[in-house]
Scaffold this motif. Structure first.
Motif, PDB file in Angstrom:
ATOM      1  N   GLY A   1       0.759  -1.054   0.076  1.00 39.06           N
ATOM      2  CA  GLY A   1       0.007   0.034   0.070  1.00 39.06           C
ATOM      3  C   GLY A   1       0.648   1.267  -0.057  1.00 39.06           C
ATOM      4  O   GLY A   1       2.089   1.304   0.071  1.00 39.06           O
ATOM      5  N   PHE A   2       0.226   2.402  -0.085  1.00 46.01           N
ATOM      6  CA  PHE A   2       0.825   3.505  -0.151  1.00 46.01           C
ATOM      7  C   PHE A   2       0.578   4.504   0.923  1.00 46.01           C
ATOM      8  O   PHE A   2      -0.801   4.252   1.643  1.00 46.01           O
ATOM      9  N   GLY A   3       1.158   5.525   1.581  1.00 42.99           N
ATOM     10  CA  GLY A   3       0.707   6.476   2.584  1.00 42.99           C
ATOM     11  C   GLY A   3      -0.252   7.529   1.704  1.00 42.99           C
ATOM     12  O   GLY A   3      -0.191   7.397   0.452  1.00 42.99           O
ATOM     13  N   ALA A   4      -0.604   8.462   2.566  1.00 40.20           N
ATOM     14  CA  ALA A   4      -1.738   9.508   2.064  1.00 40.20           C
ATOM     15  C   ALA A   4      -0.709  10.450   0.956  1.00 40.20           C
ATOM     16  O   ALA A   4       0.466  10.954   1.383  1.00 40.20           O
ATOM     17  N   SER A   5      -1.445  10.960   0.063  1.00 35.92           N
ATOM     18  CA  SER A   5      -0.621  12.050  -0.819  1.00 35.92           C
ATOM     19  C   SER A   5      -1.380  13.210  -0.099  1.00 35.92           C
ATOM     20  O   SER A   5      -2.614  13.319  -0.500  1.00 35.92           O
ATOM     21  N   THR A   6      -0.358  14.038   0.309  1.00 41.81           N
ATOM     22  CA  THR A   6      -0.707  15.336   0.926  1.00 41.81           C
ATOM     23  C   THR A   6      -0.182  16.389   0.121  1.00 41.81           C
ATOM     24  O   THR A   6       0.709  16.233  -0.679  1.00 41.81           O
ATOM     25  N   GLU A   7      -0.595  17.609   0.276  1.00 39.00           N
ATOM     26  CA  GLU A   7       0.206  18.920  -0.248  1.00 39.00           C
ATOM     27  C   GLU A   7       1.571  19.088   0.055  1.00 39.00           C
ATOM     28  O   GLU A   7       2.297  19.329  -0.786  1.00 39.00           O
TER      29      GLU A   7
END
Length: 425
Positions: free
Chosen positions: A373-379
């Protein structure tokens, strides 16, 4: 943003929600007129501020996560929410007058948010977390409703709930409400700071953290004796880790704020359902609000932890698993997570001292290993690093072995993982 956000006790400048909604509708009508190309006139600043505050609250409540089906317009509903009693489909929150909230009033919305009752008086299922939302103030309810009235209308009626008898009846739902639900607005603690009260309000109210982090009883009721002490999330097959004192990462509170804001900090990367919460919700909150939430959570007593069921492993088997896992880790994991389990700051989580790794239940570690899985894509972190799935590469013994090695190395002191446990996933 933080300057326009009121404290939990600050009152709105609006005299009534109906005045706001009347103005919104009037301005929209004037903007449309006979010319289809005429743009809708902007709202006066004070009303625009209320709508913007409502959008902030929608993000704090992570509304889009449940009320948006993949591939469909935001807030148009129809997303299946798994429960032990069957599937519940989220409602349409757009301004559509047939299938959405276009014919609702601010009073109707308050009735849903605070009392758990729909516009027609039907009781709502607590998959819509009104037991938490009932803590929200009327001003915040009105601001949230004002924002939702600006969401473009989408004519989309969600499917009927798929619940077994008797859980599909209003009688059963009303009995549940009689036993387990009492609406109450948050009241600030005069002995605590404004920041602490703000954090308590966000955690208990719009953030509805207890919906996942407090275990449920057989009837879906929150087990308050284990408030925020961690729980298994039915249907998602992940565990929500405990948020009580002694269970949060120790050390710099600023690092925890960064973890919630960016989805990663120097040692940790959020994954699974919490990565989605960061993606849709927490990254949009101000650091002041996140710090307030952290202050509140750090003040909670340790409390009692719910029992964790785990297959026991003999000392001899545990040793065999550990030795096998050592080589597997060196072959498949050390290149990223390091031979010392320290990972790479802001990119790859450390496994040494990792709460997800050392939790009483190995469930989250198993999910990460098998599914990746991936972590969150954030600004602030738009391109998160991912972990590949190993379900196709490791058999039950190998997966249990590498997990055992990780849970018992670099100072970690968790229990070994039985190969039989992997067969349940």
């Amino acid at each position: 943003m933080s300057q326009m956000l009121p404290g939990v006790l600050r009152r709105s400048r609006l005299r009534s929600a109906s005045a706001l909604l009347s103005l919104v509708m009037a301005v929209s009508a004037c903007g449309q007129q006979d010319n289809a190309e005429t743009l809708v006139s902007p709202l006066p600043d004070r009303f625009a501020d209320v709508v913007e505050r409502g959008q902030y609250l929608a993000r704090a409540g992570d509304c889009v996560a449940c009320h948006t089906q993949v591939g469909e317009p935001e807030f148009s509903g129809g997303k299946a929410i798994p429960t032990p009693f069957g599937r519940i489909y989220s409602s349409n929150l757009t301004s559509d007058k047939v299938s959405g909230l276009g014919q609702w009033s601010a009073d109707d919305f308050w009735q849903a948010l605070h009392h758990g009752k729909s516009k027609d008086g039907r009781s709502l299922y607590p998959a819509f977390p009104y037991p938490s939302y009932s803590h929200m103030t009327r001003d915040d309810s009105d601001a949230l409703f004002a924002y939702l009235q600006t969401v473009p209308a989408v004519d989309r009626t969600p499917p009927a709930h798929e619940l077994e008898f008797p859980y599909n009846t209003q009688l059963a739902l009303n009995v549940w409400r009689l036993l387990f639900f009492r609406p109450e607005v948050f009241e600030a603690d005069a002995q605590r700071s404004e920041s602490w009260n703000r954090g308590a309000y966000l955690v208990q109210g719009p953030g509805h953290c207890a919906a996942c982090h407090t275990p449920r009883g057989r009837l879906g009721n929150s087990q308050t004796r284990y408030e925020l002490a961690g729980a298994h999330i039915d249907g998602l097959e992940w565990d929500a880790l405990p948020l009580t004192r002694g269970n949060l990462p120790q050390g710099d509170r600023h690092a925890l704020v960064e973890l919630l804001k960016r989805g990663a900090n120097e040692h940790d990367v959020l994954s699974g359902p919490m990565a989605e919460v960061v993606l849709h919700s927490l990254q949009y909150l101000s650091r002041e609000d996140l710090a307030a939430m952290v202050d509140y959570l750090f003040s909670l007593p340790a409390g009692e932890s719910p029992p964790a069921t785990q297959l026991s492993v003999s000392a001899d088997l545990a040793h065999q698993l550990y030795e096998s896992g050592k080589q597997l880790y060196a072959d498949d994991c050390a290149d990223c997570h390091g031979s010392d389990g320290q990972g790479e700051p802001y990119r790859i989580p450390a496994l040494a001292g990792n709460r997800g790794v050392t939790a009483a239940s190995p469930n989250n570690a198993i999910r990460s290993l098998l599914d990746g899985g991936f972590g969150a894509s954030t600004e602030e972190r738009p391109r998160p690093h991912g972990m590949p799935p190993f379900a196709h590469q490791l058999d039950d013994w190998q997966a249990a072995a590498v997990l055992t090695y990780i849970r018992q190395s670099w100072g970690n002191e968790a229990t070994a993982v039985a190969p039989e446990t992997l067969r349940q996933h």
